[in-house]
Design an enzyme around this catalytic site. Structure first.
Site, PDB file in Angstrom:
ATOM      1  N   VAL A 243       0.849  -1.259   0.165  1.00 44.71           N
ATOM      2  CA  VAL A 243      -0.128  -0.102   0.019  1.00 44.71           C
ATOM      3  C   VAL A 243       0.712   1.259   0.172  1.00 44.71           C
ATOM      4  CG1 VAL A 243      -0.180   0.098   2.342  1.00 44.71           C
ATOM      5  CG2 VAL A 243      -2.159   0.983   0.898  1.00 44.71           C
ATOM      6  N   CYS A 244       0.424   2.233  -0.658  1.00 43.02           N
ATOM      7  CA  CYS A 244       1.007   3.841  -0.473  1.00 43.02           C
ATOM      8  C   CYS A 244      -0.081   4.527  -0.768  1.00 43.02           C
ATOM      9  CB  CYS A 244       1.853   3.783  -1.883  1.00 43.02           C
ATOM     10  SG  CYS A 244       1.276   3.715  -3.523  1.00 43.02           S
ATOM     11  N   LYS A 245       0.329   5.810  -1.259  1.00 46.14           N
ATOM     12  CA  LYS A 245      -0.972   6.665  -1.136  1.00 46.14           C
ATOM     13  C   LYS A 245      -1.981   6.662  -2.201  1.00 46.14           C
ATOM     14  CE  LYS A 245      -1.474  11.725  -1.937  1.00 46.14           C
ATOM     15  NZ  LYS A 245      -0.979  12.978  -2.250  1.00 46.14           N
TER      16      LYS A 245
END
Length: 100
Positions: A61-63
């Site tokens: 997961v990231c932004k």
């Protein structure tokens, strides 16, 4: 295989899955991170020095999903079961942990 951030609750309950947040530390301080997630920034992500277990499934997961997609592809190229979490923290509406 990708999943949407709305499905992350199922991943959090799976004992064989690891959620990795690949954002930088300053981003986690501002927006928090998923409970139970491991922080491993993309800028320092290196499987050669890693202790990641190839028997586990990894959810990245990231932004919004761009950086996590690149790390997913890197991990898959090295034989890991890696999944991109589409929508990322921009679309996550559940509880968050914060760095103090």
């Amino acid at each position: 295989m990708d999943i949407n951030i709305s499905q992350i609750d199922t991943v959090q309950k799976d004992g064989n899955s690891v959620i990795i947040d690949v954002r930088e530390a300053d981003e986690l301080e501002l927006t928090g991170f998923l409970p139970g997630a491991v922080h491993y920034p993309m800028s320092t992500f290196n499987l050669e020095d890693s202790v990641l277990d190839k028997d586990k499934s990894y959810y990245l997961v990231c932004k919004a999903g761009g950086r996590s997609r690149r790390v997913q592809e890197y991990m898959q190229a090295h034989g890991y079961d890696a999944h991109n979490v589409e929508g990322g923290m921009m679309e996550y509406t559940g509880p968050r942990n914060y760095i103090h």
